[in-house]
Design an enzyme around this catalytic site. Structure first.
Site, PDB file in Angstrom:
ATOM      1  N   TYR A  87       0.858  -1.198   0.000  1.00  0.00           N
ATOM      2  CA  TYR A  87       0.000   0.000   0.000  1.00  0.00           C
ATOM      3  C   TYR A  87       0.886   1.237   0.000  1.00  0.00           C
ATOM      4  O   TYR A  87       1.827   1.337   0.808  1.00  0.00           O
ATOM      5  CB  TYR A  87      -0.943  -0.014   1.220  1.00  0.00           C
ATOM      6  CG  TYR A  87      -1.957  -1.131   1.092  1.00  0.00           C
ATOM      7  CD1 TYR A  87      -3.105  -0.957   0.321  1.00  0.00           C
ATOM      8  CD2 TYR A  87      -1.716  -2.380   1.654  1.00  0.00           C
ATOM      9  CE1 TYR A  87      -4.002  -2.002   0.125  1.00  0.00           C
ATOM     10  CE2 TYR A  87      -2.607  -3.435   1.468  1.00  0.00           C
ATOM     11  CZ  TYR A  87      -3.739  -3.237   0.701  1.00  0.00           C
ATOM     12  OH  TYR A  87      -4.623  -4.274   0.484  1.00  0.00           O
ATOM     13  N   SER A  88       0.580   2.170  -0.897  1.00  0.00           N
ATOM     14  CA  SER A  88       1.365   3.413  -0.964  1.00  0.00           C
ATOM     15  C   SER A  88       1.114   4.239   0.278  1.00  0.00           C
ATOM     16  O   SER A  88      -0.020   4.332   0.753  1.00  0.00           O
ATOM     17  CB  SER A  88       0.942   4.262  -2.162  1.00  0.00           C
ATOM     18  OG  SER A  88       1.078   3.558  -3.341  1.00  0.00           O
ATOM     19  N   CYS A 260       0.252   7.377 -11.108  1.00  0.00           N
ATOM     20  CA  CYS A 260      -0.038   6.331 -10.119  1.00  0.00           C
ATOM     21  C   CYS A 260      -1.516   5.941 -10.154  1.00  0.00           C
ATOM     22  O   CYS A 260      -2.398   6.798 -10.194  1.00  0.00           O
ATOM     23  CB  CYS A 260       0.344   6.807  -8.717  1.00  0.00           C
ATOM     24  SG  CYS A 260       0.215   5.476  -7.486  1.00  0.00           S
ATOM     25  N   GLU A 314       3.896   4.172 -11.076  1.00  0.00           N
ATOM     26  CA  GLU A 314       3.545   3.204 -10.025  1.00  0.00           C
ATOM     27  C   GLU A 314       2.112   2.779 -10.334  1.00  0.00           C
ATOM     28  O   GLU A 314       1.168   3.480  -9.973  1.00  0.00           O
ATOM     29  CB  GLU A 314       3.612   3.877  -8.653  1.00  0.00           C
ATOM     30  CG  GLU A 314       3.387   2.935  -7.501  1.00  0.00           C
ATOM     31  CD  GLU A 314       4.681   2.442  -6.873  1.00  0.00           C
ATOM     32  OE1 GLU A 314       5.393   1.640  -7.513  1.00  0.00           O
ATOM     33  OE2 GLU A 314       4.971   2.880  -5.755  1.00  0.00           O
ATOM     34  N   TYR A 316      -0.846  -0.453 -10.570  1.00  0.00           N
ATOM     35  CA  TYR A 316      -1.131  -1.769  -9.986  1.00  0.00           C
ATOM     36  C   TYR A 316      -2.559  -2.202 -10.274  1.00  0.00           C
ATOM     37  O   TYR A 316      -3.353  -1.421 -10.740  1.00  0.00           O
ATOM     38  CB  TYR A 316      -0.876  -1.758  -8.471  1.00  0.00           C
ATOM     39  CG  TYR A 316      -1.504  -0.588  -7.722  1.00  0.00           C
ATOM     40  CD1 TYR A 316      -2.821  -0.627  -7.302  1.00  0.00           C
ATOM     41  CD2 TYR A 316      -0.753   0.574  -7.449  1.00  0.00           C
ATOM     42  CE1 TYR A 316      -3.395   0.448  -6.613  1.00  0.00           C
ATOM     43  CE2 TYR A 316      -1.311   1.644  -6.763  1.00  0.00           C
ATOM     44  CZ  TYR A 316      -2.626   1.586  -6.355  1.00  0.00           C
ATOM     45  OH  TYR A 316      -3.185   2.645  -5.683  1.00  0.00           O
TER      46      TYR A 316
HETATM   47  P1  FAD Z   1      -6.832 -10.070  -3.281  1.00  0.00           P
HETATM   48  O1  FAD Z   1      -7.426 -11.032  -2.331  1.00  0.00           O
HETATM   49  O2  FAD Z   1      -5.345 -10.111  -3.447  1.00  0.00           O
HETATM   50  O3  FAD Z   1      -7.536 -10.212  -4.648  1.00  0.00           O
HETATM   51  C1  FAD Z   1      -7.009  -9.586  -5.781  1.00  0.00           C
HETATM   52  C2  FAD Z   1      -6.696 -10.623  -6.816  1.00  0.00           C
HETATM   53  O4  FAD Z   1      -7.896 -11.360  -7.088  1.00  0.00           O
HETATM   54  C3  FAD Z   1      -6.283  -9.945  -8.108  1.00  0.00           C
HETATM   55  O5  FAD Z   1      -4.890 -10.026  -8.233  1.00  0.00           O
HETATM   56  C4  FAD Z   1      -7.020 -10.712  -9.172  1.00  0.00           C
HETATM   57  O6  FAD Z   1      -6.169 -11.689  -9.720  1.00  0.00           O
HETATM   58  C5  FAD Z   1      -8.156 -11.419  -8.459  1.00  0.00           C
HETATM   59  N1  FAD Z   1      -9.461 -10.781  -8.688  1.00  0.00           N
HETATM   60  C6  FAD Z   1      -9.754  -9.455  -8.673  1.00  0.00           C
HETATM   61  N2  FAD Z   1     -11.058  -9.243  -8.934  1.00  0.00           N
HETATM   62  C7  FAD Z   1     -11.595 -10.467  -9.094  1.00  0.00           C
HETATM   63  C8  FAD Z   1     -12.914 -10.919  -9.396  1.00  0.00           C
HETATM   64  N3  FAD Z   1     -13.915 -10.063  -9.574  1.00  0.00           N
HETATM   65  N4  FAD Z   1     -13.136 -12.256  -9.501  1.00  0.00           N
HETATM   66  C9  FAD Z   1     -12.107 -13.129  -9.341  1.00  0.00           C
HETATM   67  N5  FAD Z   1     -10.837 -12.769  -9.070  1.00  0.00           N
HETATM   68  C10 FAD Z   1     -10.589 -11.463  -8.947  1.00  0.00           C
HETATM   69  N6  FAD Z   1      -4.220  -0.605  -3.134  1.00  0.00           N
HETATM   70  C11 FAD Z   1      -4.878   0.377  -2.462  1.00  0.00           C
HETATM   71  O7  FAD Z   1      -6.080   0.230  -2.186  1.00  0.00           O
HETATM   72  N7  FAD Z   1      -4.227   1.513  -2.064  1.00  0.00           N
HETATM   73  C12 FAD Z   1      -2.912   1.728  -2.317  1.00  0.00           C
HETATM   74  O8  FAD Z   1      -2.351   2.762  -1.932  1.00  0.00           O
HETATM   75  C13 FAD Z   1      -2.205   0.718  -3.023  1.00  0.00           C
HETATM   76  N8  FAD Z   1      -0.893   0.875  -3.308  1.00  0.00           N
HETATM   77  C14 FAD Z   1      -0.230  -0.093  -3.997  1.00  0.00           C
HETATM   78  C15 FAD Z   1       1.117   0.090  -4.281  1.00  0.00           C
HETATM   79  C16 FAD Z   1       1.810  -0.869  -4.977  1.00  0.00           C
HETATM   80  C17 FAD Z   1       3.276  -0.636  -5.294  1.00  0.00           C
HETATM   81  C18 FAD Z   1       1.143  -2.057  -5.406  1.00  0.00           C
HETATM   82  C19 FAD Z   1       1.877  -3.122  -6.171  1.00  0.00           C
HETATM   83  C20 FAD Z   1      -0.177  -2.257  -5.100  1.00  0.00           C
HETATM   84  C21 FAD Z   1      -0.893  -1.286  -4.399  1.00  0.00           C
HETATM   85  N9  FAD Z   1      -2.239  -1.462  -4.071  1.00  0.00           N
HETATM   86  C22 FAD Z   1      -2.909  -0.464  -3.406  1.00  0.00           C
HETATM   87  C23 FAD Z   1      -2.966  -2.714  -4.395  1.00  0.00           C
HETATM   88  C24 FAD Z   1      -2.916  -3.654  -3.157  1.00  0.00           C
HETATM   89  O9  FAD Z   1      -1.583  -4.120  -2.977  1.00  0.00           O
HETATM   90  C25 FAD Z   1      -3.803  -4.888  -3.300  1.00  0.00           C
HETATM   91  O10 FAD Z   1      -3.492  -5.529  -4.503  1.00  0.00           O
HETATM   92  C26 FAD Z   1      -5.296  -4.560  -3.269  1.00  0.00           C
HETATM   93  O11 FAD Z   1      -5.663  -3.949  -2.032  1.00  0.00           O
HETATM   94  C27 FAD Z   1      -6.132  -5.845  -3.405  1.00  0.00           C
HETATM   95  O12 FAD Z   1      -5.698  -6.738  -2.415  1.00  0.00           O
HETATM   96  P2  FAD Z   1      -6.724  -7.726  -1.702  1.00  0.00           P
HETATM   97  O13 FAD Z   1      -5.932  -8.601  -0.795  1.00  0.00           O
HETATM   98  O14 FAD Z   1      -7.869  -6.979  -1.136  1.00  0.00           O
HETATM   99  O15 FAD Z   1      -7.268  -8.569  -2.910  1.00  0.00           O
END
Ligand code: FAD
Ligand code: A2P
Length: 316
Positions: A87-88, A260, A314, A316
């Site tokens: 998370y940024s 971003c 940046e 994602y």
């Molecule tokens: P997860 O459980 O990891 O689910 C997401 C994954 O599920 C996806 O990769 C995709 O493959 C799959 N998916 C998505 N939608 C569906 C669907 N409808 N049906 C089936 N599969 C699906 N996020 C922020 O909110 N704020 C930030 O500031 C931020 N900064 C970031 C900075 C960087 C450098 C990076 C790399 C990412 C950043 N993110 C940010 C994104 C964050 O890291 C997460 O990826 C995001 O919050 C989702 O994570 P999660 O665990 O909730 O979802």
């Protein structure tokens, strides 16, 4: 790929410490605030979350533009913790408190219909974070990121910050840093979101734009009023719609672009920049040098157009 568009002198970036807290041994830090960051009527759930990192190895060592890792405290079906999510950081380099003790981020709940079976899909970490109350502890790692930073001498450059959704997080911190240093050069934030209710941090940004002549705040609200030709307002469409403001800034050879947010948003920006002749921000392969940027296809954008060293990404 040609490198002739890289800015002549190196852009000096600050030295940062990376991965002070490693994923294998995350630290536990308390949440001090967890509030909705959109207007209440928004269909999106985006929260501003503040963590207390005082007394940990991270205190004073997290810079605007970097990210932190969060390991959700939920055991999966195999009894293992899920992998960390990045998370940024949304706070300025001095932290929310001015002393590097409190850092923040901006988290959007991932909520959707499951692509395969239409059940509700809830992202693991974003929904875990969204439900935590002040006082709850989270497992944190980091920081990560050594390039998506403001330069060492920030007053020497102008800045165009393009953000969609939570992509605004690092720019909130960077803009606060620039204001704190009283940087007088041109700074424009171009922010894209679906609805007016999603104008994150506008309570800070709008008055700032009204009080600081060198700070410009442009909003691209995609699902409300369309553009004159019926198309959506996106961050890249401002390069055309706000040409009077943006083109003179883009023409200066000390302007830097930061992007971003949504993965893929950068290609629209590449196209718009090239279309209006701002090719210094790009490295365009000879193969497509003669092709109209409007006709660049997915393959061209993937293989033949890259950012020059004047652009920081940046996504994602
Ligand atoms: P997860 O459980 O990891 O689910 C997401 C994954 O599920 C996806 O990769 C995709 O493959 C799959 N998916 C998505 N939608 C569906 C669907 N409808 N049906 C089936 N599969 C699906 N996020 C922020 O909110 N704020 C930030 O500031 C931020 N900064 C970031 C900075 C960087 C450098 C990076 C790399 C990412 C950043 N993110 C940010 C994104 C964050 O890291 C997460 O990826 C995001 O919050 C989702 O994570 P999660 O665990 O909730 O979802
Ligand atoms: P839309 O979804 O209306 O097409 P959020 O992350 O809060 O959903 O906001 C993302 C914003 O970025 C939305 O306004 C979205 O518009 C917009 N958007 C979607 N695709 C692109 C793209 N390729 N380039 C720029 N902006 C985009």
């Amino acid at each position: 790929m040609s490198t002739e568009n890289d800015i002549k002198q190196d852009i000096e970036l600050p030295d940062v410490q990376l991965n002070i807290v490693k994923p294998k041994q995350p630290i536990e830090v308390p949440i001090v605030e967890n509030r909705i960051a959109t207007k209440n009527a928004s269909p999106n759930f985006i929260r501003h979350i503040v963590f207390d990192i005082s007394g940990t190895e991270l205190e004073g060592n997290v810079i605007a533009g970097q990210s932190i890792g969060i390991v959700p405290d939920i055991l999966d079906k195999d009894g293992k913790y899920p992998k960390l999510r990045l998370y940024s950081v949304a706070s300025p380099t001095n932290g929310e408190d001015g002393g590097g003790k409190y850092i923040s981020t901006t988290v959007k709940r991932l909520l959707d219909e499951h692509w395969e079976n239409q059940s509700i899909f809830m992202g693991v970490c974003s929904n875990y974070l969204a439900t935590l109350k002040p006082g709850s502890k989270v497992k944190m790692t980091g920081p990560s990121g050594k390039r998506f930073l403001l330069p060492k001498n920030p007053e020497n450059y102008n800045y165009l910050f393009f953000a969609t959704g939570t992509g605004i997080a690092p720019f909130r911190g960077m803009i606060m840093d620039l204001m704190e240093k009283n940087v007088k050069s041109e700074i424009a934030l171009i922010f894209g979101c679906p609805y007016r209710t999603d104008l994150l941090y506008s309570e800070y940004l709008q008055p700032l734009a009204e009080s600081r002549a060198n700070f410009h705040y442009l909003k691209s609200i995609s699902r409300e009023d369309p553009r004159k030709d019926g198309s959506k307002h996106y961050v890249q469409t401002q390069i055309e719609d706000e040409s009077e403001l943006l083109h003179p800034i883009l023409k200066q050879d000390n302007t830097l672009i930061y992007v971003c947010g949504l993965k893929g948003m950068e290609t629209g920006i590449y196209k718009s920049l090239a279309k209006y002749g701002f090719k210094d921000y790009l490295k365009i392969s000879e193969k497509i040098a003669g092709k109209d940027p409007d006709d660049w296809d997915k393959e061209d954008l993937k293989r033949n157009v890259k950012p020059s060293n004047r652009m920081f990404l940046e996504v994602y």
